[in-house]
Structure formats: structure tokens, C-alpha cells
Design an enzyme around this catalytic site. Sequence first.
Site, PDB file in Angstrom:
ATOM      1  N   CYS A 112       0.799  -1.036   0.267  1.00  0.00           N
ATOM      2  CA  CYS A 112      -0.081  -0.152  -0.284  1.00  0.00           C
ATOM      3  C   CYS A 112       0.809   1.215  -0.079  1.00  0.00           C
ATOM      4  CB  CYS A 112      -0.865   0.003   1.055  1.00  0.00           C
ATOM      5  SG  CYS A 112       0.430   0.264   2.515  1.00  0.00           S
ATOM      6  N   CYS A 117       2.495   6.515   8.996  1.00  0.00           N
ATOM      7  CA  CYS A 117       1.162   6.578   7.081  1.00  0.00           C
ATOM      8  C   CYS A 117       0.749   8.289   7.522  1.00  0.00           C
ATOM      9  CB  CYS A 117       1.136   5.627   7.459  1.00  0.00           C
ATOM     10  SG  CYS A 117      -0.507   5.763   5.798  1.00  0.00           S
ATOM     11  N   HIS A 175      -1.860  -3.522  19.528  1.00  0.00           N
ATOM     12  CA  HIS A 175      -1.287  -2.865  18.150  1.00  0.00           C
ATOM     13  C   HIS A 175      -0.599  -2.107  18.096  1.00  0.00           C
ATOM     14  CE1 HIS A 175      -1.112  -2.061  14.254  1.00  0.00           C
ATOM     15  NE2 HIS A 175      -1.109  -3.417  13.783  1.00  0.00           N
ATOM     16  N   GLU A 183      -0.368   0.721  16.623  1.00  0.00           N
ATOM     17  CA  GLU A 183      -0.966   1.292  16.126  1.00  0.00           C
ATOM     18  C   GLU A 183      -1.847   2.054  17.227  1.00  0.00           C
ATOM     19  OE1 GLU A 183      -2.774   1.824  12.096  1.00  0.00           O
ATOM     20  OE2 GLU A 183      -5.026   2.672  13.430  1.00  0.00           O
ATOM     21  N   SER A 188       0.427  -9.478  10.595  1.00  0.00           N
ATOM     22  CA  SER A 188      -0.412  -8.381  10.447  1.00  0.00           C
ATOM     23  C   SER A 188      -1.403  -8.318  10.460  1.00  0.00           C
ATOM     24  CB  SER A 188      -0.028  -8.480   9.215  1.00  0.00           C
ATOM     25  OG  SER A 188      -0.498  -7.609   7.784  1.00  0.00           O
ATOM     26  N   ASN A 243      -3.399  -5.743   9.606  1.00  0.00           N
ATOM     27  CA  ASN A 243      -4.698  -5.891   8.254  1.00  0.00           C
ATOM     28  C   ASN A 243      -5.049  -7.103   7.103  1.00  0.00           C
ATOM     29  OD1 ASN A 243      -2.897  -5.745   4.797  1.00  0.00           O
ATOM     30  ND2 ASN A 243      -1.750  -4.625   6.716  1.00  0.00           N
TER      31      ASN A 243
HETATM   32  S1  SF4 Z   1      -2.824   3.221   6.982  1.00  0.00           S
HETATM   33 FE1  SF4 Z   1      -1.442   1.296   6.976  1.00  0.00          FE
HETATM   34  S2  SF4 Z   1      -2.414   0.247   5.360  1.00  0.00           S
HETATM   35 FE2  SF4 Z   1      -3.425   1.785   5.453  1.00  0.00          FE
HETATM   36  S3  SF4 Z   1      -1.865   3.126   3.766  1.00  0.00           S
HETATM   37 FE3  SF4 Z   1      -1.474   3.570   5.156  1.00  0.00          FE
HETATM   38  S4  SF4 Z   1       0.275   1.845   6.104  1.00  0.00           S
HETATM   39 FE4  SF4 Z   1      -1.239   1.640   4.701  1.00  0.00          FE
END
Ligand code: SF4
Length: 293
Positions: free
Chosen positions: A12, A100, A128, A130, A223, A225
Site C-alpha cells: 500500500c 503513514c 497493536h 498503531e 499483520s 490487515n
Molecule cells: S494506514 Fe496502514 S494499510 Fe493504510 S495506507 Fe497506511 S500503512 Fe497502508
Amino acid sequence: MEIIISRYSGYCFGVKRALKLTYNVLDNSTDKNKKIFSFGSIINNPGVTEKLSKKGLVQIKDIDEIENNSIFIVRSHGMPPDLINKIRVEKKSEIIDATCPFVKKAQARAEFLSENGYFVLVIGNKNHPEILGIKGYIAGNNYMVVENEKDVDRIPDNKKIGVVVQTTQTREKLLLITGRLLEKTREILIYNTICDTTWKRQDSTKKLAADTDVMIIVGGKDSANTVHLKEISKEINNSTYHIESFKELKPEWFKNKKRVGISGGASTPMDDIIEVKRTIEKIDKQQLKMSKE
Ligand code: SF4
């Protein structure tokens, strides 16, 4: 046998960006005495993690392992701002922020809700990275991490509830949980922070699962996702298998099957997907040969 690769496969945007920043530092760092660190792996893919280690990235589990005057890369999942600052100040280290932009958006929304007096609900997996990062943007204890619908019963009654969601969660979970929040309050502000690529991958996996006899989901077992893709696919197609590498493919999965779908997580390289496709083609040829003998 027909083998179809999901339209949204390969890295991604956020993973591509994080890897570009990381390789750039590893390849162009002029001071060879400066070590380069990251918390855990930059992306959830064992093959890539190994490659980065070989290039000199030191992937640590504790901030105390960071040496002074080093370079520290914040991975795509993000980190709590206090911790990043601590590394910058106490370890006198240069920070390369590969968070990200979609994760940054979720962090900013959580901060906004917290600053404006909302009780913040963070929908996602408690442990997680995040979620640990997002929590760092919420002041005090005015928040709760909600993993499933059952957790809604534990939400204290509040005047105002604000919602953010882990970027890689499923739309179904978001709908299920937010649908019950009116039991708790009259004022709800929901930020749907599921990222675009996650929506598209989940949709395309769903369609493929409905249209094939076997589904192969490729990506790290850690992972989030990729695991969601497996769950989504399995609900529709019981012959769904989650693998990290083509080496895990088993010929019996493909016996008498006509259509195979392949989908991959956001941190699964396209090369891995192609390798899986080639291996299934070989299995198909062997099975065809055996059936003629
Ligand atoms: S949030 Fe995670 S899955 Fe979505 S674009 Fe960013 S890195 Fe990729």
C-alpha cells in the site's frame, strides 16, 4: 485452473513510503558509526524484516536498547509523541518519521476529540502498535479501547463520545460498534479513520472469495490487515488459507478446484504474490499430469 490475483495487491501507499524512507537512510547514511534503530519491524512482513536487518537496521523491543547519537525510524504504525520526544532528547537521536499519513490523521482526530472534551473510543486491537500510538495523543484517561461489540457494555455513560478507528479495521466492526453507541449517549462524533487502501482491499477480497473455489491470503501472521482479509474471505469462502510464503502451499487444497483467488495484505510484496501464483500453476500441472497417468 484459473488463478486470479486481487486488483489491490502489493504494497500500500503507506508501506511503500515507509520502506523508501528506511532504505534511503540505510543506503545514504554518511556516518557509518551511527546505528539505525526502529521499534520492532518497519512493516509486518518477515521476509522484508530480514532483508532490512541484513542492511543494518537494528530492530529493538525496548527504548533502552537505543544508543546515543543514533538514527531512529518511526515505523508506519506511528508511536506515542512522548516516546518519540524522549528518544530525540534523552538519546540525542535523529528521528525519521515514517508514520503513514492515514495513521497521522487518526492520531490528529483522537487529539482533537480529547481536547474538545469527548470521551474517546478507539476501535481496534488493544496491543497493536498503531493503537498504542493513537492513545499517546489522548490526554489523561478519558478514553477506552474497544475491540468488539461486547466491550460496548463496559463504556461508562458519557455526555459526549468521540470515535476513531484503527486504520486497518473492518467496516463491519465499525458499524456494529458505533450502531450501539446511542445506548450510551445523545452526542456522538464518529471519525471513520479506516484507510482507503484497507476499504478497497477488503471489498475486492470479498468479491473474489465469492467468485472462486479456493482463496489464498498472503501476508504476515502478525499483520492486522492481512488477518482481517483472511476473516472476511473465510466468512464467504470456507476454503480460505492464510500463508506467509509459497512454501506453505499444500497440493490437496487445489484438488478438483477450478478457480483460485489470491489476495495479499498491505505489507505483502507483489513478488511474494507472483511466487504464490507460479507455485499454484506448478501444482496444477502436476495434478493434471497425474490424472492422465
Ligand atoms: S494506514 Fe496502514 S494499510 Fe493504510 S495506507 Fe497506511 S500503512 Fe497502508
